[in-house]
Design an enzyme around this catalytic site. Structure first.
Site, short mmCIF file in Angstrom:
data_model
loop_
_atom_site.label_atom_id
_atom_site.label_comp_id
_atom_site.label_asym_id
_atom_site.label_seq_id
_atom_site.Cartn_x
_atom_site.Cartn_y
_atom_site.Cartn_z
N HIS A 8 -4.45 -8.80 1.52
CA HIS A 8 -4.98 -7.71 0.70
C HIS A 8 -3.87 -7.00 -0.11
CE1 HIS A 8 -7.30 -4.23 -0.49
NE2 HIS A 8 -6.42 -3.45 0.12
N GLU A 10 0.85 -1.21 0.00
CA GLU A 10 0.00 0.00 0.00
C GLU A 10 0.88 1.25 0.00
OE1 GLU A 10 -3.26 0.28 -0.38
OE2 GLU A 10 -4.17 -1.59 0.29
N GLU A 25 -15.35 9.74 -0.94
CA GLU A 25 -14.92 9.08 -2.16
C GLU A 25 -15.74 9.44 -3.39
OE1 GLU A 25 -13.43 5.12 -1.31
OE2 GLU A 25 -13.98 4.52 -3.32
N1 NAD Z 1 -11.17 1.19 6.82
C1 NAD Z 1 -10.39 1.31 5.79
O1 NAD Z 1 -10.28 2.38 5.18
C2 NAD Z 1 -9.63 0.11 5.34
C3 NAD Z 1 -8.57 0.26 4.44
C4 NAD Z 1 -7.84 -0.87 4.10
C5 NAD Z 1 -8.16 -2.10 4.66
N2 NAD Z 1 -9.20 -2.20 5.53
C6 NAD Z 1 -9.55 -3.48 6.15
O2 NAD Z 1 -8.48 -3.89 6.97
C7 NAD Z 1 -8.51 -5.31 7.08
C8 NAD Z 1 -7.10 -5.86 6.97
O3 NAD Z 1 -6.32 -5.32 8.00
P1 NAD Z 1 -4.94 -5.98 8.43
O4 NAD Z 1 -4.16 -6.28 7.21
O5 NAD Z 1 -4.36 -5.12 9.47
O6 NAD Z 1 -5.38 -7.40 8.96
P2 NAD Z 1 -5.76 -7.97 10.41
O7 NAD Z 1 -6.39 -6.95 11.25
O8 NAD Z 1 -6.51 -9.23 10.16
O9 NAD Z 1 -4.33 -8.31 11.03
C9 NAD Z 1 -3.54 -9.28 10.40
C10 NAD Z 1 -2.98 -10.27 11.42
O10 NAD Z 1 -1.95 -9.63 12.17
C11 NAD Z 1 -2.15 -9.85 13.57
N3 NAD Z 1 -1.55 -8.70 14.25
C12 NAD Z 1 -2.02 -7.44 14.34
N4 NAD Z 1 -1.13 -6.64 14.94
C13 NAD Z 1 -0.06 -7.40 15.24
C14 NAD Z 1 1.20 -7.15 15.84
N5 NAD Z 1 1.57 -5.91 16.22
N6 NAD Z 1 2.07 -8.19 15.98
C15 NAD Z 1 1.73 -9.43 15.55
N7 NAD Z 1 0.56 -9.72 14.96
C16 NAD Z 1 -0.32 -8.71 14.80
C17 NAD Z 1 -3.62 -10.00 13.71
O11 NAD Z 1 -3.93 -10.73 14.88
C18 NAD Z 1 -3.99 -10.76 12.43
O12 NAD Z 1 -3.80 -12.13 12.61
C19 NAD Z 1 -9.45 -5.80 6.01
O13 NAD Z 1 -10.63 -6.26 6.61
C20 NAD Z 1 -9.74 -4.58 5.17
O14 NAD Z 1 -11.04 -4.58 4.63
C21 NAD Z 1 -9.92 -1.12 5.89
ZN ZN Z 2 -6.04 -1.38 -0.08
#
Ligand code: NAD
Ligand code: ZN
Length: 361
Positions: A263, A183, A235
């Site tokens: 993602h 990203e 958006e």
């Molecule tokens: N709101 C928005 O504008 C927006 C933008 C992009 C993505 N998203 C959403 O975000 C989600 C993906 O987020 P993500 O990639 O953070 O995934 P996630 O929240 O599932 O975290 C990924 C993994 O990392 C672990 N984890 C988190 N922090 C940690 C740390 N400090 N140390 C070790 N492990 C850790 C979590 O337990 C999980 O297993 C999707 O659902 C997506 O739709 C939202």
């Molecule tokens: Zn994205």
């Protein structure tokens, strides 16, 4: 290092993103100063709380944390209901605030709970994944998946404070870390050649999570997203730049049922597809496309795609939310650091680009 402050100013709210290595230890003071609420409720996941609960818990006086499962599978209304249950039992009132400590899944769910409980209570994001720090914690999109589709239920709800502590990333698995980096590459490719070049040159130090290199890159990414969101909260226009790489990327995630790709990995492929489309149209130089490809390969490895057919990807793209009234609005990079939106990209062009990137004919 001094904290970096980035202001977000949308039609609905003004707030700050604080970025500093070790910031979590000062969370109590930040939350008090932001005046988000007199009682705070931490929402986190069991894993994140086991790793970082001690630091956060020491800094912030709060009742017992509300721990809910994270991971995409759990980003559902029944999980959010567990947050409501805990808030009701604790008699949380309008003066309360939720402090979301976790990745994007926790942030999106806790944010949705904050947006809807008593029609809205205070919200603080303490993102703990790289993706959440540079992307999901900023901009106010909150929500959950429906069993039939991703992010179908949600709201725009801005936090009162975002506290970004890159030290929290020390425990993040390498693959999750890389997923967030893509990203950052997206921000570089569309909006900042300087950021793109930094990621290209300092890859090793970034992977070592060297604060001197990592913190400025995170801060620059936050600033870029904050700017776009401030210009366009919902958006309708400029915010669409954030969808660069996301048309094919979302299709890849959906067609593999959100299991094969993180993602960011799907977005990496999506950016390569968008670059091929742009080169074929003469909108982007082949040198710029190659620079993007080199960087993505360098940050790799990515999950394989040779078994996924171009036809299936095109079908999945047709179902995407970004098709408004039958027209696909497609973001093209026109150079490293600049972009445009077009609405006349044909399936034939997309098919050609997909095959070039390596999808099965
Ligand atoms: N709101 C928005 O504008 C927006 C933008 C992009 C993505 N998203 C959403 O975000 C989600 C993906 O987020 P993500 O990639 O953070 O995934 P996630 O929240 O599932 O975290 C990924 C993994 O990392 C672990 N984890 C988190 N922090 C940690 C740390 N400090 N140390 C070790 N492990 C850790 C979590 O337990 C999980 O297993 C999707 O659902 C997506 O739709 C939202
Ligand atoms: Zn994205």
């Amino acid at each position: 290092m001094d904290p970096v402050l980035v202001e977000v100013s949308t039609g609905s709210r003004r707030y700050s993103i604080h970025i500093q290595y070790g910031l979590a230890a000062r969370l109590g003071e930040l939350v008090r100063n932001a005046r988000v609420g007199s009682r705070t409720f931490i929402v986190s996941s069991p894993l994140v709380w086991r790793l970082h609960g001690r630091t956060v818990g020491r800094a912030l006086t709060s009742s017992d944390p509300i721990l809910i499962p994270d991971g995409e599978r759990n980003k559902q209304l029944p999980t959010v209901a567990r947050i409501y249950d805990a808030l009701v039992h604790a008699q949380a009132d309008r003066g309360s605030a939720i402090v979301a400590v976790g990745g994007g899944v926790i942030g999106d769910m806790a944010g949705f709970a904050a947006a809807s409980y008593l029609r809205g209570i205070g919200l603080v994001h303490v993102p703990t994944t790289l993706l959440a720090q540079v992307d999901s914690a900023i901009g106010g999109k909150v929500g959950v998946n429906h069993p039939l589709g991703k992010n179908l239920i949600g709201a725009f709800y801005q936090p009162g404070l975002v506290a970004v502590d890159p030290a929290l990333l020390s425990t993040l698995p390498r693959r999750e870390f890389r997923a967030g980096l893509y990203e950052i590459v997206k921000y570089g490719m569309t909006a900042s050649r300087m950021l793109f070049d930094r990621v290209s040159h300092d890859t090793k130090a970034i992977f070592n999570r060297d604060p001197d290199v990592l913190v400025p890159i995170i801060a620059e990414s936050c600033a870029l997203k904050a700017k776009v969101v401030s210009e366009d909260e919902r958006e309708a226009g400029p915010r669409r730049v954030l969808n660069f790489g996301h048309t094919a990327g979302h299709a890849l995630e959906a067609m593999t049922k959100y299991r094969r790709f993180r993602h960011g990995e799907a977005i990496a492929y999506g950016m390569l597809v968008a670059a091929e489309v742009a080169v074929a149209r003469g909108a982007l130089s082949d040198a710029a496309r190659q620079a993007l490809r080199r960087l993505i390969v360098e940050l790799g490895p990515l999950p394989p795609i040779a078994d996924l057919s171009t036809k299936e990807v095109l079908e999945a793209m047709r179902l995407d939310k970004k098709i408004v009234d039958g027209t696909l609005h497609y973001v093209l990079a026109t150079d490293i650091g600049s972009w445009t939106i077009v609405s006349d990209v044909t399936e034939k062009e997309l098919g050609k680009a997909l095959r070039k990137v390596g999808f099965a004919p």
